[in-house]
Design an enzyme around this catalytic site. Structure first.
Site, mmCIF file in Angstrom:
data_model
loop_
_atom_site.group_PDB
_atom_site.id
_atom_site.type_symbol
_atom_site.label_atom_id
_atom_site.label_comp_id
_atom_site.label_asym_id
_atom_site.label_seq_id
_atom_site.Cartn_x
_atom_site.Cartn_y
_atom_site.Cartn_z
ATOM 1 N N GLU A 153 0.851 -1.195 0.000
ATOM 2 C CA GLU A 153 0.000 0.000 0.000
ATOM 3 C C GLU A 153 0.883 1.238 0.000
ATOM 4 O O GLU A 153 2.055 1.177 0.387
ATOM 5 C CB GLU A 153 -0.875 0.017 1.260
ATOM 6 C CG GLU A 153 -1.787 -1.174 1.322
ATOM 7 C CD GLU A 153 -2.899 -1.016 2.347
ATOM 8 O OE1 GLU A 153 -2.881 -0.026 3.109
ATOM 9 O OE2 GLU A 153 -3.783 -1.875 2.361
ATOM 10 N N GLU A 176 8.300 -16.950 -2.742
ATOM 11 C CA GLU A 176 8.483 -15.754 -3.567
ATOM 12 C C GLU A 176 9.941 -15.305 -3.558
ATOM 13 O O GLU A 176 10.498 -14.915 -4.584
ATOM 14 C CB GLU A 176 7.590 -14.616 -3.059
ATOM 15 C CG GLU A 176 7.660 -13.391 -3.951
ATOM 16 C CD GLU A 176 6.806 -12.220 -3.454
ATOM 17 O OE1 GLU A 176 7.067 -11.102 -3.880
ATOM 18 O OE2 GLU A 176 5.886 -12.432 -2.637
ATOM 19 N N GLY A 185 31.125 -1.589 -23.309
ATOM 20 C CA GLY A 185 31.450 -0.194 -23.607
ATOM 21 C C GLY A 185 30.191 0.574 -23.983
ATOM 22 O O GLY A 185 29.134 0.372 -23.380
HETATM 23 C C1 LIG Z 1 7.840 -3.120 -10.164
HETATM 24 C C2 LIG Z 1 7.284 -3.519 -8.830
HETATM 25 C C3 LIG Z 1 6.408 -4.595 -8.752
HETATM 26 C C4 LIG Z 1 5.830 -4.943 -7.521
HETATM 27 N N1 LIG Z 1 4.871 -5.945 -7.476
HETATM 28 C C5 LIG Z 1 4.158 -6.118 -6.317
HETATM 29 C C6 LIG Z 1 3.018 -7.002 -6.295
HETATM 30 O O1 LIG Z 1 2.684 -7.674 -7.279
HETATM 31 N N2 LIG Z 1 2.295 -7.082 -5.145
HETATM 32 C C7 LIG Z 1 2.630 -6.373 -4.029
HETATM 33 O O2 LIG Z 1 1.916 -6.483 -3.032
HETATM 34 N N3 LIG Z 1 3.717 -5.552 -4.015
HETATM 35 C C8 LIG Z 1 4.479 -5.392 -5.127
HETATM 36 N N4 LIG Z 1 5.563 -4.546 -5.140
HETATM 37 C C9 LIG Z 1 5.881 -3.791 -3.920
HETATM 38 C C10 LIG Z 1 7.213 -4.173 -3.269
HETATM 39 O O3 LIG Z 1 7.129 -5.422 -2.650
HETATM 40 C C11 LIG Z 1 7.539 -3.016 -2.298
HETATM 41 O O4 LIG Z 1 7.909 -1.902 -3.106
HETATM 42 C C12 LIG Z 1 8.628 -3.363 -1.327
HETATM 43 O O5 LIG Z 1 8.185 -4.333 -0.415
HETATM 44 C C13 LIG Z 1 9.112 -2.120 -0.540
HETATM 45 O O6 LIG Z 1 8.069 -1.387 -0.001
HETATM 46 P P1 LIG Z 1 7.995 0.195 -0.246
HETATM 47 O O7 LIG Z 1 8.128 0.419 -1.700
HETATM 48 O O8 LIG Z 1 6.773 0.727 0.413
HETATM 49 O O9 LIG Z 1 9.280 0.767 0.453
HETATM 50 P P2 LIG Z 1 9.412 1.276 1.978
HETATM 51 O O10 LIG Z 1 8.875 0.243 2.879
HETATM 52 O O11 LIG Z 1 8.850 2.648 2.069
HETATM 53 O O12 LIG Z 1 10.983 1.348 2.129
HETATM 54 C C14 LIG Z 1 11.762 2.476 1.711
HETATM 55 C C15 LIG Z 1 13.214 2.230 2.123
HETATM 56 O O13 LIG Z 1 13.263 2.125 3.564
HETATM 57 C C16 LIG Z 1 13.885 0.903 3.910
HETATM 58 N N5 LIG Z 1 13.300 0.384 5.138
HETATM 59 C C17 LIG Z 1 11.980 0.213 5.455
HETATM 60 N N6 LIG Z 1 11.865 -0.340 6.677
HETATM 61 C C18 LIG Z 1 13.118 -0.558 7.144
HETATM 62 C C19 LIG Z 1 13.657 -1.120 8.341
HETATM 63 N N7 LIG Z 1 12.883 -1.613 9.303
HETATM 64 N N8 LIG Z 1 15.007 -1.147 8.471
HETATM 65 C C20 LIG Z 1 15.828 -0.660 7.500
HETATM 66 N N9 LIG Z 1 15.369 -0.133 6.351
HETATM 67 C C21 LIG Z 1 14.041 -0.085 6.172
HETATM 68 C C22 LIG Z 1 13.607 -0.031 2.736
HETATM 69 O O14 LIG Z 1 14.508 -1.111 2.703
HETATM 70 C C23 LIG Z 1 13.770 0.910 1.571
HETATM 71 O O15 LIG Z 1 15.119 1.062 1.265
HETATM 72 C C24 LIG Z 1 6.186 -4.230 -6.349
HETATM 73 C C25 LIG Z 1 7.115 -3.183 -6.433
HETATM 74 C C26 LIG Z 1 7.642 -2.814 -7.644
HETATM 75 C C27 LIG Z 1 8.583 -1.640 -7.683
#
Ligand SMILES: Cc1cc2nc3c(=O)[nH]c(=O)nc-3n(C[C@H](O)[C@H](O)[C@H](O)COP(=O)(O)OP(=O)(O)OC[C@H]3O[C@@H](n4cnc5c(N)ncnc54)[C@H](O)[C@@H]3O)c2cc1C
Length: 388
Positions: A129, A243, A340
């Protein structure tokens, strides 16, 4: 090493899948990468060939084969050089369909799983989300029981197959006050009133439709609850093992593909009167990277074997994704360098590989989150158990 895991039947399957992909997929990849859509007919062809049902019981149109058929499916998909196309296929078969297979009841399986195996219906899995990605339990979407229906409100983002799929497997809170103990999983038809989706523009995975999805008072039958109410979190977590291993396997396969291409290129490219494959600076990098990829692949196969034998390999699957995706990123970076200026050109495969590979350490659990999980296991001795 391959002979330890792959039989003659596996090898035959690999060859026929390679032929199929060369004929039905590879000629269209560039177009699908440009349009961000995949021809519906190719889904049906995958279904007809049985590729979506490799891990699905025969009763629901599948072939119920061992996990090494899935390994082959994943590896060969990486070699068509479209992370987006591969993701669309495996997200359907191993994200949406895995939940249906494990938590779906007979009616849900008949309605969604069988047509999914046949390639007649496409699914997506909606967990992430806008305000709850890594922190799955922070999700805000709700499902409120009203008579024999649930009313779903909220939004999801970054969902693979989020725009063109026919049904959605959705996590929402049925008891928000219970945090991660109050999440449930539902399946719903795409055309249910109140569901809308927007396609997102992104760095790579361009052939796949990554969607942001809104649920506005979406009314679904109570019978669309999958498994037990409030068990969603453990269901999600237990499937993360598969996964994450999938993403580890994808990473070693695309690394092999990139290195194979780069090595051939280096043999054919001349500078300063000799093939660039003779320059020690490049040779040693190739040696280092192929070694790292081979170590990942060996570990991933062992982990796949243990998962196939029924072990809950959450630690190893987490390690598999953490290390294999990191190695893949290094491989892509260096392979662009080996080519390159041509490495930077869209007419050559490396530019797309570099873009697509970058999702590895982000999707399905970021590397930071994976390190959190592993550190809890190895430092505090925490054990993760499958949902009962
Ligand atoms: C192309 C694509 C396809 C996807 N497909 C799906 C799908 O089919 N279904 C689905 O449900 N999701 C999907 N995702 C979502 C994906 O699983 C999430 O983007 C991912 O889990 C990270 O969540 P976020 O983007 O909210 O990042 P955030 O949780 O906001 O994280 C941002 C940064 O903070 C870091 N961070 C967060 N918490 C901590 C912590 N406790 N300690 C240290 N660092 C932390 C993270 O590692 C990251 O570097 C997809 C994402 C992409 C980009």
């Amino acid at each position: 090493m391959e002979h330890l895991y792959f039989t003659e039947e596996h090898n035959f399957f690999r060859k026929s899948l390679q032929d199929f992909l060369q004929k039905e997929v590879v000629p269209h990849i560039d177009e699908w990468e440009k349009t961000g859509t995949i021809d519906r007919s190719v889904w049906e062809k995958f279904g007809e060939m049985g590729y979506f049902g490799l891990a699905t019981p025969e009763a629901y149109g599948g072939l119920d084969l061992d996990l090494f058929y899935t390994v082959i499916f994943l590896e060969e998909l990486q070699k068509v050089n479209s992370g987006g196309f591969a993701a669309a296929m495996w997200a359907h078969a191993y994200l949406a369909m895995t939940h249906l297979n494990k938590e779906g009841n007979h009616e849900q399986k008949e309605k969604y799983l069988t047509p999914s195996a046949e390639g007649k219906m496409i699914g997506c899995l909606c967990i992430t989300e806008p305000f709850g990605g890594s922190d799955v339990s922070g999700m805000r979407s709700t499902a409120v029981k009203k008579g024999d229906t649930y009313i779903i409100n909220g939004s999801k983002t970054f969902i693979t197959n989020g725009v063109y799929s026919d049904y959605l497997v959705v996590a929402a809170k049925t008891a928000p006050e219970l945090g991660n103990k109050g999440i449930s999983i539902f399946v719903m038809d795409r055309n249910t009133p109140g569901i809308s989706a927007t396609k997102l523009d992104k760095l790579g995975w361009r052939a796949s439709d990554t969607g942001e999805i809104a649920f506005d008072n979406v009314e679904i039958p109570a019978a669309n609850l999958m498994g037990e109410e409030n068990k969603g979190f453990p269901y999600i977590m237990q499937h993360f093992a598969l996964e994450r291993l999938i993403m580890g396997i994808n990473a070693h396969a695309r690394s092999e593909f990139a290195l194979e291409y780069a090595i051939q290129y280096m043999k054919d490219r001349f500078a300063f009167g000799k093939s660039i494959s003779k320059f020690q600076a490049l040779r040693h990098k190739v040696a280092q990277l192929t070694s790292e990829v081979e170590v990942c692949k060996t570990f991933n196969y062992v982990t796949a074997k243990r998962l196939n034998d029924g072990e809950y390999v959450v630690k190893e699957a987490t390690m598999s994704k953490l290390i294999s995706t990191k190695v893949a990123d290094e491989v892509m970076y260096e392979c662009v360098q080996f080519l390159g200026g041509y490495g930077y050109m869209e007419d050559y495969p490396m530019a797309r590989l570099l873009r697509d590979s970058r999702l590895g350490p982000i999707g399905g659990g970021t590397s930071e989150i994976l390190r959190e999980i592993i550190s809890k296991m190895v430092i505090e001795g925490k054990e993760y158990k499958p949902a009962t």
